[in-house]
Design a protein around this motif. Sequence first.
Motif, PDB file in Angstrom:
ATOM      1  N   VAL B 174       6.910  -0.717  -7.046  1.00  0.00           N
ATOM      2  CA  VAL B 174       8.066  -1.234  -6.321  1.00  0.00           C
ATOM      3  C   VAL B 174       8.491  -0.167  -5.320  1.00  0.00           C
ATOM      4  O   VAL B 174       8.291   1.025  -5.542  1.00  0.00           O
ATOM      5  N   HIS B 175       9.066  -0.596  -4.211  1.00  0.00           N
ATOM      6  CA  HIS B 175       9.279   0.279  -3.072  1.00  0.00           C
ATOM      7  C   HIS B 175      10.643   0.032  -2.442  1.00  0.00           C
ATOM      8  O   HIS B 175      11.029  -1.102  -2.222  1.00  0.00           O
ATOM      9  N   ASN B 176      11.345   1.111  -2.157  1.00  0.00           N
ATOM     10  CA  ASN B 176      12.530   1.048  -1.311  1.00  0.00           C
ATOM     11  C   ASN B 176      12.215   1.909  -0.100  1.00  0.00           C
ATOM     12  O   ASN B 176      11.965   3.097  -0.236  1.00  0.00           O
ATOM     13  N   GLY B 177      12.210   1.279   1.081  1.00  0.00           N
ATOM     14  CA  GLY B 177      11.903   2.021   2.291  1.00  0.00           C
ATOM     15  C   GLY B 177      11.040   1.207   3.213  1.00  0.00           C
ATOM     16  O   GLY B 177      11.015  -0.025   3.136  1.00  0.00           O
ATOM     17  N   SER B 178      10.333   1.872   4.110  1.00  0.00           N
ATOM     18  CA  SER B 178       9.397   1.180   4.987  1.00  0.00           C
ATOM     19  C   SER B 178       8.307   2.156   5.381  1.00  0.00           C
ATOM     20  O   SER B 178       8.582   3.319   5.698  1.00  0.00           O
ATOM     21  N   LEU B 179       7.070   1.687   5.320  1.00  0.00           N
ATOM     22  CA  LEU B 179       5.944   2.551   5.681  1.00  0.00           C
ATOM     23  C   LEU B 179       5.621   2.350   7.156  1.00  0.00           C
ATOM     24  O   LEU B 179       5.728   1.235   7.680  1.00  0.00           O
ATOM     25  N   SER B 180       5.222   3.430   7.824  1.00  0.00           N
ATOM     26  CA  SER B 180       4.929   3.296   9.253  1.00  0.00           C
ATOM     27  C   SER B 180       3.436   3.242   9.544  1.00  0.00           C
ATOM     28  O   SER B 180       3.035   2.842  10.626  1.00  0.00           O
ATOM     29  N   ASN B 181       2.590   3.649   8.599  1.00  0.00           N
ATOM     30  CA  ASN B 181       1.153   3.608   8.868  1.00  0.00           C
ATOM     31  C   ASN B 181       0.434   2.559   8.022  1.00  0.00           C
ATOM     32  O   ASN B 181      -0.745   2.700   7.705  1.00  0.00           O
ATOM     33  N   HIS B 182       1.145   1.471   7.662  1.00  0.00           N
ATOM     34  CA  HIS B 182       0.527   0.517   6.737  1.00  0.00           C
ATOM     35  C   HIS B 182      -0.553  -0.342   7.370  1.00  0.00           C
ATOM     36  O   HIS B 182      -1.509  -0.724   6.694  1.00  0.00           O
ATOM     37  N   ILE B 194     -10.444  -3.291  -1.273  1.00  0.00           N
ATOM     38  CA  ILE B 194      -9.140  -3.689  -1.823  1.00  0.00           C
ATOM     39  C   ILE B 194      -8.704  -4.993  -1.142  1.00  0.00           C
ATOM     40  O   ILE B 194      -8.796  -5.129   0.076  1.00  0.00           O
ATOM     41  N   VAL B 195      -8.241  -5.937  -1.960  1.00  0.00           N
ATOM     42  CA  VAL B 195      -7.859  -7.252  -1.429  1.00  0.00           C
ATOM     43  C   VAL B 195      -6.331  -7.323  -1.324  1.00  0.00           C
ATOM     44  O   VAL B 195      -5.623  -6.995  -2.280  1.00  0.00           O
ATOM     45  N   PHE B 196      -5.848  -7.747  -0.168  1.00  0.00           N
ATOM     46  CA  PHE B 196      -4.404  -7.882   0.039  1.00  0.00           C
ATOM     47  C   PHE B 196      -4.029  -9.349   0.192  1.00  0.00           C
ATOM     48  O   PHE B 196      -4.751 -10.112   0.812  1.00  0.00           O
ATOM     49  N   GLU B 197      -2.891  -9.696  -0.378  1.00  0.00           N
ATOM     50  CA  GLU B 197      -2.434 -11.091  -0.344  1.00  0.00           C
ATOM     51  C   GLU B 197      -1.409 -11.322   0.764  1.00  0.00           C
ATOM     52  O   GLU B 197      -1.141 -12.453   1.136  1.00  0.00           O
ATOM     53  N   THR B 198      -0.763 -10.253   1.257  1.00  0.00           N
ATOM     54  CA  THR B 198       0.346 -10.418   2.205  1.00  0.00           C
ATOM     55  C   THR B 198       0.223  -9.414   3.353  1.00  0.00           C
ATOM     56  O   THR B 198      -0.660  -8.572   3.366  1.00  0.00           O
ATOM     57  N   GLU B 199       1.181  -9.506   4.279  1.00  0.00           N
ATOM     58  CA  GLU B 199       1.267  -8.537   5.385  1.00  0.00           C
ATOM     59  C   GLU B 199       2.290  -7.446   5.057  1.00  0.00           C
ATOM     60  O   GLU B 199       2.710  -6.689   5.929  1.00  0.00           O
ATOM     61  N   ASN B 200       2.691  -7.389   3.808  1.00  0.00           N
ATOM     62  CA  ASN B 200       3.783  -6.495   3.405  1.00  0.00           C
ATOM     63  C   ASN B 200       3.338  -5.029   3.345  1.00  0.00           C
ATOM     64  O   ASN B 200       2.253  -4.721   2.860  1.00  0.00           O
ATOM     65  N   ASP B 201       4.190  -4.130   3.826  1.00  0.00           N
ATOM     66  CA  ASP B 201       3.857  -2.697   3.825  1.00  0.00           C
ATOM     67  C   ASP B 201       3.771  -2.114   2.417  1.00  0.00           C
ATOM     68  O   ASP B 201       2.930  -1.256   2.144  1.00  0.00           O
ATOM     69  N   SER B 202       4.632  -2.606   1.524  1.00  0.00           N
ATOM     70  CA  SER B 202       4.651  -2.051   0.164  1.00  0.00           C
ATOM     71  C   SER B 202       3.362  -2.387  -0.592  1.00  0.00           C
ATOM     72  O   SER B 202       2.901  -1.604  -1.423  1.00  0.00           O
ATOM     73  N   GLU B 203       2.784  -3.551  -0.280  1.00  0.00           N
ATOM     74  CA  GLU B 203       1.536  -3.929  -0.943  1.00  0.00           C
ATOM     75  C   GLU B 203       0.425  -2.936  -0.590  1.00  0.00           C
ATOM     76  O   GLU B 203      -0.470  -2.677  -1.393  1.00  0.00           O
ATOM     77  N   VAL B 204       0.520  -2.361   0.621  1.00  0.00           N
ATOM     78  CA  VAL B 204      -0.480  -1.374   1.038  1.00  0.00           C
ATOM     79  C   VAL B 204      -0.380  -0.112   0.171  1.00  0.00           C
ATOM     80  O   VAL B 204      -1.391   0.468  -0.219  1.00  0.00           O
ATOM     81  N   ALA B 205       0.846   0.275  -0.153  1.00  0.00           N
ATOM     82  CA  ALA B 205       1.030   1.443  -1.023  1.00  0.00           C
ATOM     83  C   ALA B 205       0.431   1.167  -2.406  1.00  0.00           C
ATOM     84  O   ALA B 205      -0.237   2.032  -2.986  1.00  0.00           O
ATOM     85  N   ALA B 206       0.658  -0.047  -2.912  1.00  0.00           N
ATOM     86  CA  ALA B 206       0.087  -0.423  -4.213  1.00  0.00           C
ATOM     87  C   ALA B 206      -1.441  -0.427  -4.117  1.00  0.00           C
ATOM     88  O   ALA B 206      -2.139   0.082  -5.012  1.00  0.00           O
TER      89      ALA B 206
END
Lengths: 227, 299
Positions: B174-182, B194-206
């Motif tokens: 879980v993430h509070n914030g925003s990533l700039s290089n996602h 790695i498979v991603f389901e969304t365009e969300n920045d936090s999913e990239v960290a996961a």
Amino acid sequence: MKTVDLTISSVRDLNQALHEQSRSVSEKSWTVTNPKGSHNLAVGLDANIDVDIQGHAGYFCAGMNKEANVTVHGNVGQGVAENMMSGVVRVKGDASQAAGATAHGGLLVIEGNAGARCGISMKGVDIVVKGSIGHMSCFMGQSGSLVVCGDAGEALGDSLYEVHIYVKGEVKSLGADCIEKEMRPEHVTELKGLLEKAGVDDNPLEFKRYGSARQLYTFKVDNASAY
Amino acid sequence: MCGIVGLYLKNDKYKDKLGELFEPMLVAMTDRGPDSAGFAVYGDEVGEGWIKLTVRHVDEACNWAEISDTLSSKLNCTVTWTNNNDVAVLKINGAEKAARDCLAELYPDVLILSAGTSIEILKEVGLPEKIVSKYNVRNMVGTHIIGHTRMATESAVTMAGSHPFSTGSDLCLVHNGSLSNHNRLRENLKREGIVFETENDSEVAAGYLAWRLQQGDTLKEALESGLKDLDGFFTFTIGTRDGFAVMRDPIACKPAVLAETEDYVAMASEYQALTTLPDIEHAKVWEPDAATFYIWERK
């Protein structure tokens, strides 16, 4: 002594009751119980009263304080005593970031550690921290004094104006235009006074002084012609 | 702004009360994130050779018995199921990939929220209060639980965009914030499989952590690399099968408070969310340092 229990009263009720003391003080001594990390406790006070907060407080505790003497028996969140004008705010525990931000006067004592950006843009307040402070502390500090009995984090005093900074422990790094300066007798006297006011018995001779090298744009007289 | 809360039990004292202790923590963070909420709960572990999927169907009247039976015959193994509102937990005595492939082919409307041996993720759009009641969090038991209340910034307010994110077995973030290089990082990670389901920045960290752990990193090593490779603002709380971690970026402008007693470690964006925990008055309470991570793991 008047006690306000925040499980019964709202923060709004508490602050309203404290603000009513600014016309004339009918109750000098206040105790706040069960703060449970609530934000904006004892904000905007303008009376010579004592407020004891029995527990941890949230953000902006004792912000904009004038004359009042506020003690928190616990930790505080971001921005404790931000924009304080006068009075004394004492935190028995730790403070989160931006403690004493932009404060113009008065005394802020933090008996534990303070987080990042302690005293950011301070404008005349005196801050005494018994523990250590985090990174970017005193950024653009304009006047007043910052005393740290522990260590200071990265970029201390970046773009500093005229704040007097005294640190007893290690400074991880100094920010732009901040330098170590000679501790002259008048500085030892000033520091001794601040430590005494804060009730800290550290030896002023063990501290180092830091201040502005006055080399940034704002300090160059040639730049005055731009206006 | 978003809210994060986490509770990690160091012993079995509060195991049966995990959900009861967690519910007020999540609800207390409503003002930091009223858009959506979710949580990952750990503890109901499956045995050797079994895997567990948390799945969800758009249709609440979905026939999980039928899906479970079909999976069982296609995969030729035992499959059991239990449902909690519109989410079901499938326990499969078989391989994760085969189960995923089978679901994707036969039931494309079934969304997999988490996979592993212990983790269950439940999340939804709406107020935290509504979500804890919908999934009856109060009665949940387990070893650790991590939750999030979302105020969306980098992607839409949807169930898929809400936290926690899980991109690896038993891993959640879980993430509070925003990533700039996602965006760049997502492309790099896709090439690593790695498979991603969304365009969300936090999913990239996961996804990043899942990738490091797949490469054989310990959680500590993965977080050390994360501090170098992730750019932006973040306070993360991370769960693994038997571990719990909190990490802040070097700027540390996203808040975090930790509390520890003999029995538990609790994390929250604000202290307010910790006040209902037992013996909190005597807990060690502190703000985690910038560019630093903290890990607790069961040996």
